[in-house]
Design an enzyme around this catalytic site. Structure first.
Site, PDB file in Angstrom:
ATOM      1  N   TYR A   1     -22.359  10.857 -33.602  1.00 31.88           N
ATOM      2  CA  TYR A   1     -22.812  11.821 -34.602  1.00 31.88           C
ATOM      3  C   TYR A   1     -22.041  11.621 -35.897  1.00 31.88           C
ATOM      4  CZ  TYR A   1     -19.089  14.936 -32.607  1.00 31.88           C
ATOM      5  OH  TYR A   1     -17.922  15.480 -32.125  1.00 31.88           O
ATOM      6  N   CYS A   2     -22.713  11.912 -36.996  1.00 33.07           N
ATOM      7  CA  CYS A   2     -22.174  11.716 -38.351  1.00 33.07           C
ATOM      8  C   CYS A   2     -21.552  10.323 -38.505  1.00 33.07           C
ATOM      9  CB  CYS A   2     -21.149  12.806 -38.688  1.00 33.07           C
ATOM     10  SG  CYS A   2     -20.816  12.964 -40.469  1.00 33.07           S
ATOM     11  N   PRO A   3     -22.333   9.270 -38.270  1.00 27.75           N
ATOM     12  CA  PRO A   3     -21.774   7.914 -38.338  1.00 27.75           C
ATOM     13  C   PRO A   3     -21.425   7.500 -39.755  1.00 27.75           C
ATOM     14  CG  PRO A   3     -24.155   7.830 -38.085  1.00 27.75           C
ATOM     15  CD  PRO A   3     -23.774   9.276 -37.975  1.00 27.75           C
TER      16      PRO A   3
ATOM     17  N   LYS B   1     -16.045   6.228 -30.285  1.00 25.35           N
ATOM     18  CA  LYS B   1     -15.566   6.969 -31.457  1.00 25.35           C
ATOM     19  C   LYS B   1     -14.844   8.253 -31.044  1.00 25.35           C
ATOM     20  CE  LYS B   1     -17.490   9.350 -35.538  1.00 25.35           C
ATOM     21  NZ  LYS B   1     -18.691   9.479 -36.380  1.00 25.35           N
TER      22      LYS B   1
END
Length: 282
Positions: free
Chosen positions: A148-150, A161
């Site tokens: 998420y939110c890369p 991550k």
């Protein structure tokens, strides 16, 4: 010493700790705090500051997330799973904050040196590497597709991550923010965001390319390092790294006209979040 950490080598560093304030300390307060400090530091009226913050069961949305076609049902899903949603005053996409996530902000003036866009990211990356240098040399900064939110400055170990870095600039002040997933399950956090997007998109076409989240691309540092890390453990590591950079680490809080400016930025955050507050019946 890493060349990017030299930016934090000072006669003194201001340190504002919000990691133990509990559930009454809300994320909109943190974003208002960082905007306050960023503004004052950009004017060279306040010193370079490190700030830590922890918030309970909050999903922080980016501005783009407010354009989701079925946002109301997505918010209901989050609320039903015990999460409050807020929208921050910057770009990026949805992230999870909870008791196992430590946030760190580095706030410094742009005028100090000629700063390239990546310099703030690199400074935070170097700080995190230093904090965990006795445990691993495998922390990598690169985009993790499926998280998420890369972004280009996702921090990962072995392709999973555990942290994301963002940056905000206001009138020659720079705020670099990171969330560090310290404990519990990174994939369970990712599953919450995955389900949120699936509900909030609801098979509609969107002009924005929202991430297709693969929960197994994310993990906590405790999982990745096979040890039970706590927020307190990581706070100690942060302080040890900062003490190496300055002879005077000064615990502090807002004072003087910073408080008035904070109240102004807080009102702006509250106004920005009025629509979400209505959806959540607050």
């Amino acid at each position: 010493m890493n060349q990017h950490l030299i930016r934090l080598q000072k006669d003194e560093l201001r340190f504002i700790d919000g990691s133990t304030l509990g559930p009454s300390f809300e994320a909109i307060q943190s974003f208002a705090l960082d905007d306050t400090l960023c503004t004052k530091i950009g004017k060279m009226e306040s010193p370079t500051t490190i700030r830590t913050w922890v918030h309970h069961n909050t999903i922080v949305l980016g501005i783009q997330d407010t354009r989701l076609p079925n946002l109301e049902n997505g918010i209901k899903y989050l609320n039903n799973h015990g999460y409050k949603a807020i929208v921050r005053n910057s770009g990026g996409l949805a992230v999870v904050l909870d008791e196992g996530v430590l946030n760190i902000s580095i706030l410094f003036p742009e005028a100090e040196r000629k700063l390239q866009i990546n310099d703030g990211y690199e400074t935070m990356y170097a700080l995190i590497q230093d904090m965990f240098s006795d445990l691993t040399n495998k922390i990598v900064a690169k985009e993790i597709v499926g998280s998420y939110c890369p972004g280009d400055f996702d921090l990962s170990i072995d392709g999973k991550k555990f942290a994301g870095i963002s940056q905000r600039r206001i009138r020659k002040g720079v705020a670099v923010q990171i969330y560090l997933c310290i404990s519990e399950s990174g994939s369970e956090r990712a599953s919450i965001i995955k389900n949120f997007y699936e509900i909030a998109i609801n098979n509609n076409d969107t002009s924005i390319n929202y991430p297709s989240i693969l929960p197994n691309t994310m993990a906590s540092l405790s999982e990745l390092l096979s040890m039970n890390l706590t927020i307190t453990d990581v706070m100690k590591r942060l302080l040890q790294s900062l003490i190496k950079l300055t002879p005077n680490l000064i615990p502090d809080s807002l004072h003087g006209d910073e408080i008035d400016l904070y109240n102004h930025h807080l009102e702006r955050m509250i106004d920005r979040n009025k629509e979400l507050a209505i959806l959540q019946n607050e």
